[in-house]
Scaffold this active site. Structure first.
Site: not given
Ligand SMILES: *Cc1c(COP(=O)(O)O)cnc(C)c1O
Length: 385
Positions: A51, A104, A176, A201
């Site tokens: 992790r 967003y 962002d 993206k």
């Protein structure tokens, strides 16, 4: 080093792995320590538990940090996880966060539904506010959140002016940066402290993997890294590998998205059915001067408004498109077109054109085929009006 060279080389260490070009995909939970002494000093080991990262995730983080000109970066399992981790890392009970009204929508939902329960308030501001953001900054403003251009409506923000005002009052500035892929815009060079991307993206670029990245300056890196550790979220190794693979070709892809996107934006802006096109690369766009100053190109994502929102006409256009798919996300090789409702995710500003608003992602198909598809769609739209 130029970005295309960086994209080809950053994060790779072939001669630590038999000369093999790409890093191995380490599947790991347990990491063994050879001695009791090594085990007892595990806290300072770079690789200690699955992790907490492996050489696979470190390779992506190193490449993204270089691309964004950052001190360090962390990779997270989605763009939204990157956003929420960055915001949690830099807020505490009693703080206020200033958020662009063009953000967003899930960023807003996180603030309004979750972070507010931990005593952090949100104030939404007009994305075009520029240096006037100063009037909104209070003593408890810990973060100014920006997104440039804005989701769905594509307003450009004057990032250097906002960053200057925020810095003067000790607030951390986040952006962002998903739209530019970190390739066409370098927020940290504009005064931003933390640049967040939905790697889903353009970094991944093939519509097959979720990924998020947070690129930080020296003052913010450690707390973002620690917060990721506290939250226990880490991306899986195969997804990290696909993001690294996508990153290698992002430059050539983005240049093609830029060319084709502008061509189609220009074509749409000449069509009689189109009320307006929201693309900062168009000379007529209100954000064009800022875009030219702060960006070196445009991705394939932009918006437009048709003159009507008659449901039958919109459906006639959408239902028979050949190359434009209808679905969430963007940044892959394929073109997408969806109707949007920006007014539903606003509180500080209005979005009220009479016609239907759309978001288009111009993919890597031949732009003339895409134009023919859209022309046929607009013909069906007209016929159904
Ligand atoms: C898609 C998107 C996100 C969220 O990314 P996910 O990987 O889908 O969680 C964040 N910001 C912007 C601007 C986006 O378009």
């Amino acid at each position: 080093m130029e970005d295309d060279t960086l994209l080809a080389h950053a994060g790779r260490k072939p001669f630590e792995n038999y000369g093999i070009v790409n890093p191995p995909v380490y599947h790991a939970s347990t990491v063994l320590f050879p001695t009791l002494e090594a085990f007892q000093s595990a806290a300072t080991a770079k690789v200690k538990y699955g992790r907490r990262g492996t050489p696979t995730s470190f390779a992506l983080e190193e490449a993204v940090a270089k691309l964004e000109g950052a001190h360090g970066a962390v990779a997270l399992p989605s763009g939204l996880a990157a956003i929420t981790t960055a915001l949690m890392a830099c807020t505490k009970a009693g703080d206020n966060v200033l958020i662009t009204d063009s953000s967003y929508a899930p960023t807003r939902q996180f603030m309004d539904n979750l972070l507010v329960r931990f005593g952090v308030s949100a104030t939404y501001y007009d994305p075009t506010i520029g240096a006037d953001i100063d009037g909104l900054i209070r003593d408890n403003t810990s973060v100014v959140w920006t997104e440039c251009p804005g989701s769905q409506t594509f307003e450009m923000q004057d990032i250097p002016a906002i960053a200057k005002a925020a810095k003067a009052r000790g607030a951390i500035v986040m952006m962002d940066n998903t739209w530019s892929g970190g390739y066409f815009c370098k927020p940290l060079a504009l005064g931003v402290d933390i640049s967040v991307q939905a790697g889903t993206k353009y970094i991944v670029g093939h519509s097959d993997t979720m990924m998020g990245t947070v690129a930080c300056n020296e003052a913010t890196y450690q707390r973002v890294h620690d917060t990721m550790g506290y939250l226990g979220i880490a991306p899986g190794p195969d997804d990290v590998y696909l993001a690294l693979r996508g990153l290698r070709t992002m430059g050539v892809r983005l240049r093609q998205h830029h060319e084709a996107g502008l061509k189609i934006a220009r074509w749409l802006s000449q069509r009689p059915e189109v009320e307006r096109v929201m693309h900062p690369g168009l000379e007529s766009d209100p954000g064009h001067a800022i875009w030219k100053r702060d960006f070196t190109g445009a991705s394939g994502l932009f918006g437009f408004v048709l003159k009507s929102d008659r449901h039958e006409a919109v459906a006639a256009m959408m239902d028979s498109l050949r190359y434009h798919g209808m679905g969430y996300s963007w940044g892959g090789f394929e073109s997408l077109l969806i109707p949007t409702s920006p007014q539903k995710a606003r509180s500080a500003t209005q979005w009220d054109p009479a016609g239907q608003t759309f978001r288009i992602h111009v993919g890597l198909e031949d732009p003339d085929d895409l134009i023919a598809d859209l022309a046929d769609g607009l013909q069906r739209f007209n016929d159904a009006l």
